[in-house]
Design a protein around this motif. Structure first.
Motif, mmCIF file in Angstrom:
data_model
loop_
_atom_site.group_PDB
_atom_site.id
_atom_site.type_symbol
_atom_site.label_atom_id
_atom_site.label_comp_id
_atom_site.label_asym_id
_atom_site.label_seq_id
_atom_site.Cartn_x
_atom_site.Cartn_y
_atom_site.Cartn_z
ATOM 1 N N TYR A 170 0.835 -1.210 0.000
ATOM 2 C CA TYR A 170 0.000 0.000 0.000
ATOM 3 C C TYR A 170 0.871 1.263 0.000
ATOM 4 O O TYR A 170 0.626 2.195 -0.765
ATOM 5 C CB TYR A 170 -0.947 0.001 1.216
ATOM 6 C CG TYR A 170 -2.009 1.067 1.073
ATOM 7 C CD1 TYR A 170 -3.200 0.808 0.399
ATOM 8 C CD2 TYR A 170 -1.800 2.362 1.570
ATOM 9 C CE1 TYR A 170 -4.160 1.795 0.216
ATOM 10 C CE2 TYR A 170 -2.759 3.354 1.395
ATOM 11 C CZ TYR A 170 -3.940 3.062 0.720
ATOM 12 O OH TYR A 170 -4.869 4.043 0.543
ATOM 13 N N HIS A 174 1.042 4.277 -2.742
ATOM 14 C CA HIS A 174 0.470 5.568 -2.306
ATOM 15 C C HIS A 174 1.555 6.417 -1.641
ATOM 16 O O HIS A 174 1.545 6.566 -0.415
ATOM 17 C CB HIS A 174 -0.700 5.348 -1.335
ATOM 18 C CG HIS A 174 -1.826 4.580 -1.938
ATOM 19 N ND1 HIS A 174 -1.836 3.214 -2.021
ATOM 20 C CD2 HIS A 174 -2.969 4.996 -2.525
ATOM 21 C CE1 HIS A 174 -2.943 2.817 -2.622
ATOM 22 N NE2 HIS A 174 -3.648 3.881 -2.942
ATOM 23 N N SER A 243 -21.127 6.499 4.330
ATOM 24 C CA SER A 243 -20.592 6.440 2.960
ATOM 25 C C SER A 243 -20.384 7.843 2.395
ATOM 26 O O SER A 243 -19.564 8.041 1.513
ATOM 27 C CB SER A 243 -21.451 5.574 2.047
ATOM 28 O OG SER A 243 -22.746 6.075 2.059
ATOM 29 N N TRP A 246 -16.750 8.821 4.560
ATOM 30 C CA TRP A 246 -15.576 7.945 4.621
ATOM 31 C C TRP A 246 -14.885 7.834 3.279
ATOM 32 O O TRP A 246 -15.570 7.752 2.270
ATOM 33 C CB TRP A 246 -15.985 6.541 5.129
ATOM 34 C CG TRP A 246 -14.759 5.798 5.548
ATOM 35 C CD1 TRP A 246 -14.084 4.861 4.820
ATOM 36 C CD2 TRP A 246 -14.041 5.999 6.756
ATOM 37 N NE1 TRP A 246 -12.981 4.450 5.507
ATOM 38 C CE2 TRP A 246 -12.922 5.145 6.690
ATOM 39 C CE3 TRP A 246 -14.211 6.832 7.870
ATOM 40 C CZ2 TRP A 246 -11.983 5.079 7.719
ATOM 41 C CZ3 TRP A 246 -13.279 6.770 8.883
ATOM 42 C CH2 TRP A 246 -12.185 5.898 8.800
ATOM 43 N N PRO A 247 -13.554 7.808 3.198
ATOM 44 C CA PRO A 247 -12.560 7.866 4.275
ATOM 45 C C PRO A 247 -12.097 9.299 4.546
ATOM 46 O O PRO A 247 -12.354 10.181 3.735
ATOM 47 C CB PRO A 247 -11.392 7.064 3.679
ATOM 48 C CG PRO A 247 -11.465 7.364 2.209
ATOM 49 C CD PRO A 247 -12.931 7.541 1.890
ATOM 50 N N ASP A 273 -12.022 -4.365 5.810
ATOM 51 C CA ASP A 273 -12.315 -4.129 4.385
ATOM 52 C C ASP A 273 -12.787 -2.704 4.122
ATOM 53 O O ASP A 273 -13.726 -2.477 3.341
ATOM 54 C CB ASP A 273 -13.383 -5.100 3.852
ATOM 55 C CG ASP A 273 -12.868 -6.519 3.883
ATOM 56 O OD1 ASP A 273 -11.733 -6.733 3.428
ATOM 57 O OD2 ASP A 273 -13.592 -7.394 4.399
ATOM 58 N N PRO A 275 -11.823 1.448 3.069
ATOM 59 C CA PRO A 275 -10.806 2.270 2.419
ATOM 60 C C PRO A 275 -9.959 3.034 3.451
ATOM 61 O O PRO A 275 -10.452 3.399 4.517
ATOM 62 C CB PRO A 275 -11.613 3.266 1.575
ATOM 63 C CG PRO A 275 -12.993 2.745 1.523
ATOM 64 C CD PRO A 275 -13.188 1.835 2.691
#
Ligand code: MSP
Length: 508
Positions: A170, A174, A243, A246-247, A273, A275
């Motif tokens: 990750y 990123h 929703s 987030w995030p 699970d 983000p």
């Protein structure tokens, strides 16, 4: 949409300049995003469980909840006085948080990433962290230098080690996940050295959230605390709200809690699970004569006392002193390097930047207008100065870039560059001795400059910027930074209220 957080602060003491610094940075960024027209949610709060708080309450002979109520309300009151516009203040002792932590713990158990084991080792109650013997310094906590507790107890472990490769992948994909880059490299090398599974429950701490399926365990305070970022925006309780937000776009903190936020927290989110946040923004420490300002060391400064002292010295309204403190924090605070705090450095910033450069520019301009009997924006007579425009536009562009690079300090430096440019402009054009047409043309440009600076200053110094904008007859309701910073928007013949009290007077 933009969701930004600060750490939730321990209630082992009142807010100080270090915690204030983080909170002001987050507030400045949140205000910037709001002014840019984004739906913004700014979360802060207090971290209230754990052995340290349990012991403090015992020593005060009150219940932990009474102690937490008292300190948490001091945090809320202090942030209010500092102009912190948070959208929610979460407390880990609230029901809405407790329920979510309990649900998440059970769901991690069901997913098979928690397992029962036995923990033997050292624990620092101040950082609420586990240490290997090799990490201790002369058997003391390497951060706080205090005696550590030796623990031997049954616990649930989180399979942190399982996420080592996923985390490294990750980070590689990123590169902006942790800002700045030196902290990004630090977290990569920490994870590369190997993650060990971490104990996430305690049987010897009663002031914590009980595990539903094993009530003799309470949830480890760091797991409990990290989950505030989820519980505050409706995780597992309000799907639409969750929703929407987030995030998080940015999570602000100092380097002391980098590992928890950039390695443990993402692993928990991966297990759920969910983000991951856009950026973990890490700053350095405020020091006092070389050592970290901290409650445990007892060398802290109270922001409200500093504001009060400045108001006594200068005679200005406490809201103006608040702006001055916010300005100082961003300008001289430890954004990328540790920074030594002294009262003199705070006062000096007020004298040099605010009184000499900013306050004086307004005084000179308004003073001249009063003397020559102008109480409206003069007409530039169609002679709009294109160099003036190009120069200011250049700094405005940089200002936005700095915010996107998560450097409020550099964004503020761009405003300072505009102020230097405006002060030079007035010196070169000498409106006080110029003939009327030239004088009016210069004053038009300077008033436009003052308008632009006040708008750009809104995230940093909200109170004084609004006052100045109002004196320019400029409405700040629903002000949009994207359109209102185009040049030459100030309209000739607009009445101006010239009798502003001196905002940033010269100090004796
Ligand atoms: N409760 C945990 C955080 C849990 S977040 C899920 C905690 N609390 S704390 O009260 O100790 O706050 C630590 C944070 O306060 C630092 O990361 C930083 O943001 C701020 N600071 C505390 N002292 C500071 C300085 N001396 N200088 C700069 N920031 C400081 O850790």
């Amino acid at each position: 949409m933009f969701y930004i957080t600060t750490p939730i602060y321990y209630v082992n003491a009142r807010p100080h300049l270090g915690t204030t610094y983080t909170t002001v940075i987050a507030d400045v960024i949140a205000r910037y995003y709001r002014l840019m027209g984004e739906d913004t949610f700014f979360l802060t709060g207090t971290d209230e469980h754990g052995i340290n708080i349990q012991r403090i309450a015992e020593s005060k002979q009150i219940t932990p909840q009474q102690h937490c109520d008292e300190i948490s309300s001091i945090f809320q009151e202090t942030w209010r006085k500092l102009g912190i516009q948070y959208d929610d203040f979460i407390r880990t002792s609230e029901d809405r948080h407790i329920k979510i932590v309990q649900k998440v713990f059970e769901s991690l158990l069901n997913k098979g990433v928690l397992y029962k084991g036995f923990y033997k080792g050292w624990y620092c109650p101040h950082c609420e962290s586990y240490y290997n013997f090799e990490e201790l310094e002369e058997a003391n906590c390497p951060v706080h230098q205090n005696k550590v507790d030796y623990l031997e107890e049954e616990t649930y472990f989180f399979s942190w080690s399982k996420y080592q490769e996923k985390l490294l992948e990750y980070y590689a994909n990123h590169p902006g996940f942790v800002v700045p880059e030196n902290r990004y490299r630090e977290i990569i090398s920490f994870v590369e050295r190997g993650l060990k599974d971490i104990s996430v429950s305690r049987t010897s701490v009663s002031w914590g959230i009980p595990v539903v399926s094993s009530p003799e365990h309470t949830v480890y305070v760091w797991l409990d605390a990290l989950l505030n970022y989820l519980s505050a925006v409706g995780f597992n309780s309000d799907g639409a709200l969750f929703s929407f937000w987030w995030p998080p776009g940015v999570q602000v903190m100092a380097k002391d809690i980098l590992r928890q936020h950039a390695a443990l927290w993402p692993a928990v989110l991966m297990a759920l699970d969910l983000p991951l946040p856009g950026h973990i923004m890490v700053h350095e420490y405020f020091l006092v004569t070389g050592s970290r300002m901290s409650k445990t060391r007892g060398n802290v400064f109270d922001p409200l006392v500093l504001i009060d002292e400045l108001s006594k010295l200068s005679g200005v309204d406490p809201q103006i002193s608040t702006d001055a403190l916010r300005y100082f924090l961003i300008k001289d605070g430890p954004e990328r390097n540790d920074s030594d705090f002294s009262f003199e450095s705070f006062i000096n910033r007020f004298k040099v930047d605010l009184a000499n450069d900013w306050g004086n520019l307004i005084n000179r301009t308004f003073g001249l207008m009063l003397r020559v009997g102008l109480n409206k924006v003069p007409d530039p007579d169609e002679l709009y100065d294109s160099e003036f425009k190009t120069e200011i536009q250049k700094y405005i562009k940089l200002y936005h870039q700095c915010f996107f690079q998560l450097s409020p300090k550099e964004a503020l430096n761009q405003i300072c560059a505009i102020l230097r440019f405006l002060n030079t402009y007035i010196d070169i054009h000498r409106p006080w001795s110029a003939e009327e047409k030239k004088r009016d043309n210069c004053l038009y440009h300077i008033l436009e400059g003052i308008r632009i600076v006040s708008i750009l200053m809104l995230p940093f110094m909200p109170f004084s910027s609004e006052l100045i904008l109002r004196s320019l007859n400029y409405c700040t309701d629903k002000l949009d930074l994207r359109t209102e910073t185009s040049l030459f928007k100030i309209k000739p013949h607009t009445p101006i209220f010239l009798n502003l009290p001196p905002l940033f007077p010269r100090l004796k």
